[in-house]
Design an enzyme around this catalytic site. Sequence first.
Site, short mmCIF file in Angstrom:
data_model
loop_
_atom_site.label_atom_id
_atom_site.label_comp_id
_atom_site.label_asym_id
_atom_site.label_seq_id
_atom_site.Cartn_x
_atom_site.Cartn_y
_atom_site.Cartn_z
N GLU A 66 -17.25 -31.71 -4.37
CA GLU A 66 -16.03 -31.20 -3.75
C GLU A 66 -16.31 -29.93 -2.97
O GLU A 66 -15.74 -29.69 -1.90
CB GLU A 66 -14.97 -30.93 -4.83
N GLU A 67 -17.21 -29.09 -3.50
CA GLU A 67 -17.44 -27.78 -2.91
C GLU A 67 -18.14 -27.84 -1.55
O GLU A 67 -18.17 -26.85 -0.84
CB GLU A 67 -18.27 -26.91 -3.87
N ASP B 229 -18.77 -30.28 -9.64
CA ASP B 229 -19.77 -29.42 -9.01
C ASP B 229 -19.27 -27.98 -8.94
O ASP B 229 -18.06 -27.72 -8.99
CB ASP B 229 -20.16 -29.91 -7.62
N ASP C 217 -13.33 -22.55 -11.91
CA ASP C 217 -13.31 -23.54 -10.82
C ASP C 217 -14.36 -24.61 -11.05
O ASP C 217 -15.46 -24.51 -10.53
CB ASP C 217 -13.54 -22.81 -9.50
N HIS D 82 -15.88 -18.60 -7.50
CA HIS D 82 -17.01 -18.43 -6.59
C HIS D 82 -17.66 -17.05 -6.69
O HIS D 82 -18.63 -16.77 -6.00
CB HIS D 82 -16.61 -18.68 -5.12
N GLU E 155 -7.13 -27.47 -10.04
CA GLU E 155 -7.74 -26.27 -9.46
C GLU E 155 -7.04 -25.03 -10.02
O GLU E 155 -5.88 -25.09 -10.43
CB GLU E 155 -7.61 -26.30 -7.93
N HIS F 11 -13.15 -31.60 -10.07
CA HIS F 11 -14.51 -31.78 -9.55
C HIS F 11 -15.51 -31.15 -10.51
O HIS F 11 -15.22 -30.13 -11.16
CB HIS F 11 -14.65 -31.19 -8.14
#
Length: 386
Positions: free
Chosen positions: A139-140, A77, A107, A361, A167, A75
Site C-alpha cells: 500500500e505504501e 507493509d 500505520d 512514518h 488507517e 495493509h
Amino acid sequence: MSTPNTRSWLQTLVAFDTTSRNSNLNLIEHVRDALMAQGVQVQLFKSPDGAKSNLFATLPAHDGSTQGGIVLSGHTDVVPVDGQQWDTNPFALTERDGKLYGRGTCDMKGFIAAGLALVPEFLAMPRSKPLHFALSYDEEVGCVGAPIMLAQLKLQGQHLDGCIVGEPTSMQPVVAHKGINVWRCRVHGKAAHSSLTPRGSNAIEYAARLICRIRDLADAFKANGPYDRFFDVPYTTMTTNQIRGGIAVNTLPELCEFAYEFRNLPGIAPEGIQQQVEAYVQQELLPRMRQEFADARIEFESLAGAPSFDAAEGEAISELVRALTGDRAQRKVAYATEAGLFQQAGVPTVVCGPGAISEAHKANEYVDIAQLEHCEHFLRKLGQSL
C-alpha cells in the site's frame, strides 16, 4: 489492555520487517496459519512474482453463509526506517508511558492486531452476517496489492456489504480523501559543449519549463478551486519533488528526469489533470525542442496512484460506524488509503482506526494503548451488530 492478545499480536506483527522493499510472506503465512487453526477460511492472492501476498479471510455467519457482511481492511507493509533516529529497536514492540513503540504500530498493524485478537470472540458471536479480513501488500508504494485481491474476489462473485479501512484516524470516522497520482517525466535533449549551445538541446532547461507549467496548474487550483472546505488543504495540489540531470558544468545535459505528484479532490478526474500536462508538452514544448534537435522527446511514466474516496453518508456502513463511534463530524483528509479502491469495486467504505496519522512514518512511531482499547471496543460492538 482489555485484550492481552492484542498486545501479543502487535508484538508479533511488528517483529516482521515488512518494509515495502521486502517480502511480507512470513507475516501473511503466520496470520494464515493462526486463522486456519481456528477453523477460519483463508485465501492468499500473491503478487505476479510470488514474492508477496494479500490475505482474505472469512468468518462465516452462524448459518455458514459467506456472502455479504463487513470486511476489515489493513495493509501489512510499512515505510522504511532508514536514516531515522529511533530510541528503541523499530522492529521490537516497546512500551513506555502508555504508548507502544515500533514501526507500523500506528500505520497500521495496531488495527490488524486488534482485529486478529478478537477472532475467537467473533467466532463465538451468533452473527447473521460474515466478517472478513483483507490484508494487503505494498500500500505504501502506490496501493499495488489490493487491486489484485479485489479483482480475484470479483471473479469469485464475492459480495461485501461494507468495508472499514483501519488507517490511523484516532478512531474517528473519515468519509473522504484525495486521490494520489505520481508520475516520472524524462526529457531527452542533445548533449553539446556548453560553449557551443546552438549545437545541442538543453534537457534541464526544457524540464524546468515543464516544471514551471506544473506549478502554474497548481496555482490555478489554489486560486480558482474547486474547493471542499472539509479538507485541511481544500483544493487539488500539484508539486514536483525530485529532479536529476546533467553530467558536468560545461556540458549541455542530454537527459533530465523528475517526479511530480498531484492529489485530486474527489470528483476531479486525475486523467484530465495529466492531459493538461501532456498537452503543454505536445503543443508548446516539443515543437520548440525539435527546432533545435529533431529527435528530442519527452516521456511520461505512471509510478503510483490511488483513487480518491468519498463515502455516501446514507450508506449503511457510514451510519453503522457513526453509530458505533457516536461521531457525526465531517472529516476529510489529504492522505490516500485503499478506501477508494474498495469503493471503486462497489463496496461502501469508511476509514476508521487507532492511532494518530501525525505519528505515522516518523521515527519512534507509536500507538497509544488507550487507542487500541478503543479500537477493541469498537470492533467488538461491530461484531455484535452483525
